[in-house]
Design an enzyme around this catalytic site. Structure first.
Site, PDB file in Angstrom:
ATOM      1  N   ARG A 142      -8.129  -3.159  -3.899  1.00  0.00           N
ATOM      2  CA  ARG A 142      -8.262  -1.866  -4.596  1.00  0.00           C
ATOM      3  C   ARG A 142      -7.000  -1.528  -5.379  1.00  0.00           C
ATOM      4  NH1 ARG A 142     -11.975  -0.756  -6.517  1.00  0.00           N
ATOM      5  NH2 ARG A 142     -11.766   1.439  -6.902  1.00  0.00           N
ATOM      6  N   ILE A 143      -5.859  -1.544  -4.691  1.00  0.00           N
ATOM      7  CA  ILE A 143      -4.613  -1.113  -5.332  1.00  0.00           C
ATOM      8  C   ILE A 143      -4.186  -2.097  -6.418  1.00  0.00           C
ATOM      9  CG2 ILE A 143      -2.194  -0.449  -4.962  1.00  0.00           C
ATOM     10  CD1 ILE A 143      -3.930   1.422  -3.440  1.00  0.00           C
ATOM     11  N   ARG A 177      -0.621 -18.165   0.591  1.00  0.00           N
ATOM     12  CA  ARG A 177      -0.510 -17.237   1.718  1.00  0.00           C
ATOM     13  C   ARG A 177       0.933 -16.767   1.907  1.00  0.00           C
ATOM     14  NH1 ARG A 177      -4.853 -16.494   4.963  1.00  0.00           N
ATOM     15  NH2 ARG A 177      -6.560 -17.974   4.661  1.00  0.00           N
ATOM     16  N   THR A 234       3.346  -1.132  -2.417  1.00  0.00           N
ATOM     17  CA  THR A 234       2.383  -0.104  -2.816  1.00  0.00           C
ATOM     18  C   THR A 234       1.918   0.756  -1.638  1.00  0.00           C
ATOM     19  OG1 THR A 234       0.446  -1.522  -2.544  1.00  0.00           O
ATOM     20  CG2 THR A 234       1.549  -1.585  -4.695  1.00  0.00           C
ATOM     21  N   SER A 240       2.893   6.470   0.127  1.00  0.00           N
ATOM     22  CA  SER A 240       1.425   6.471   0.131  1.00  0.00           C
ATOM     23  C   SER A 240       0.890   7.441  -0.906  1.00  0.00           C
ATOM     24  CB  SER A 240       0.909   6.889   1.517  1.00  0.00           C
ATOM     25  OG  SER A 240       1.142   8.275   1.718  1.00  0.00           O
ATOM     26  N   CYS A 241      -0.424   7.364  -1.164  1.00  0.00           N
ATOM     27  CA  CYS A 241      -1.043   8.276  -2.133  1.00  0.00           C
ATOM     28  C   CYS A 241      -0.863   9.723  -1.686  1.00  0.00           C
ATOM     29  CB  CYS A 241      -2.518   7.940  -2.315  1.00  0.00           C
ATOM     30  SG  CYS A 241      -3.459   7.817  -0.787  1.00  0.00           S
ATOM     31  N   THR A 286     -11.480   4.637   2.685  1.00  0.00           N
ATOM     32  CA  THR A 286     -10.697   3.468   2.266  1.00  0.00           C
ATOM     33  C   THR A 286     -11.299   2.192   2.863  1.00  0.00           C
ATOM     34  OG1 THR A 286      -9.165   3.495   4.140  1.00  0.00           O
ATOM     35  CG2 THR A 286      -8.572   4.848   2.232  1.00  0.00           C
ATOM     36  N   GLY A 328       0.931   9.483   8.282  1.00  0.00           N
ATOM     37  CA  GLY A 328       2.387   9.639   8.323  1.00  0.00           C
ATOM     38  C   GLY A 328       2.935  10.294   7.069  1.00  0.00           C
ATOM     39  N   ARG A 331     -11.015  11.875   7.267  1.00  0.00           N
ATOM     40  CA  ARG A 331     -11.650  10.931   6.351  1.00  0.00           C
ATOM     41  C   ARG A 331     -13.068  11.444   6.075  1.00  0.00           C
ATOM     42  NH1 ARG A 331      -9.175   5.816   5.755  1.00  0.00           N
ATOM     43  NH2 ARG A 331      -6.930   6.234   5.866  1.00  0.00           N
TER      44      ARG A 331
END
Length: 303
Positions: free
Chosen positions: A6-7, A72, A114, A143-144, A174, A204, A226
């Site tokens: 997503r990000i 990886r 991110t 975080s967002c 999410t 947090g 959520r």
């Protein structure tokens, strides 16, 4: 970009709208054809505005060739071969200095995490503490929720002083959540069906504000709900003020900041908006003047 979830994909889309950012490489365990498909079609943000194809194992976007790898271990990424200045570390896995430093070993100059760091890697939030950046090679953009909360908290604290506060974020679904009830050993509630429930959760974000704005350390904490929406979250900040102020005065201070020092970071609206109106919003935080409410001149809820 390391991690094309997503990000990672949203970072890619945002970069396409700017002339000062060129994406030269993407690393993810997905194959190139599937990466192209996921970039092209997005259930939340719609179709990609441009051309996307795969040629000789490379992603070609708007005619520009982008190296694709499936490593990886970030230490093997040979970023220097494609002239990488900055890695957007978007896997959600390498969130410490020790693990993110593998990108530097592989030839990158800087790394931006991110998500919030899991150690003492410094966090920087626009509208809060960007001026404190001193050239560190690995940083976190938090975080967002922290990006939404910190600019607002700074304006309120600078103008009126925050004695203490509680934050609730009404948070969109999410990728860690489940479509139907499923196992979630660390967070039992988090394993319940995302589309069926309002799920209380921890965050947090409020404590992280104390890291980016040390003057608020220990003064804020919070929790999350959520909810079954695909995008856009709400921060509900309830604070006790040192300096008495009417709700009108608070609105004026936030509006002034949104047109001045925080222009482009903190937005201000008096329209009758709802969450979908902010899909693709460029400001990290938008104050909803009509949604907030004051109990008295020292106790106020801001949205």
């Amino acid at each position: 970009i390391n991690g094309f979830g997503r990000i990672g994909r949203i970072v890619f889309r945002a970069a396409q709208k700017r002339s000062d950012i060129e994406i030269v490489a993407i690393n993810d365990l997905l194959d190139a054809e599937y990466m192209a498909y996921m970039l092209k079609y997005d259930s939340t943000h719609g179709r990609f505005d441009g051309t996307v194809e795969v040629k000789d194992g490379h992603l070609v976007v708007n005619g520009k060739k982008i190296r694709v790898t499936a490593e990886r271990d970030p230490a093997n990424l040979k970023w220097d071969e494609v002239g990488v200045d900055v890695v957007a570390e978007a896997t959600g896995i390498f969130l410490t200095d020790e693990t993110a430093r593998k990108h530097i070993t592989a030839g990158a100059k800087k790394v931006v995490l991110t998500g919030p760091s899991k150690d003492n890697t410094p966090m920087f939030v626009r509208g809060a503490n960007f001026d404190a950046y001193a050239g560190q090679d690995i940083v976190s953009n938090a975080s967002c929720t922290t990006n939404c909360l910190a600019p607002l908290a700074k304006v309120i604290n600078d103008n009126f002083g925050i004695v203490e506060g509680l934050m609730t974020t009404v948070h969109a679904t999410t990728a860690t959540q489940k479509t139907v009830d499923g196992p979630s050993h660390k967070d039992w509630r988090g394993g319940r069906g995302a589309a069926q429930n309002i799920i209380p959760s921890s965050t947090g974000a409020a404590k992280a504000v104390g890291k980016v704005l040390p003057e608020l350390n220990g003064k804020l904490t919070g929790m999350a709900f959520r909810v079954p929406t695909p995008n856009v979250s709400v921060v509900d900040l309830t604070v006790r003020l040192e300096k008495a102020a009417s709700y009108e005065e608070i609105k004026k201070a936030i509006k002034a900041a949104s047109e001045g020092a925080m222009k482009g970071v903190l937005g201000y609206t008096e329209d009758d908006v709802v969450s979908t109106d902010f899909n693709g919003e460029v400001c990290t935080s938008v104050f909803d003047a009509k949604a907030g409410i004051a109990l008295n001149d020292n106790f106020v809820k801001l949205v």
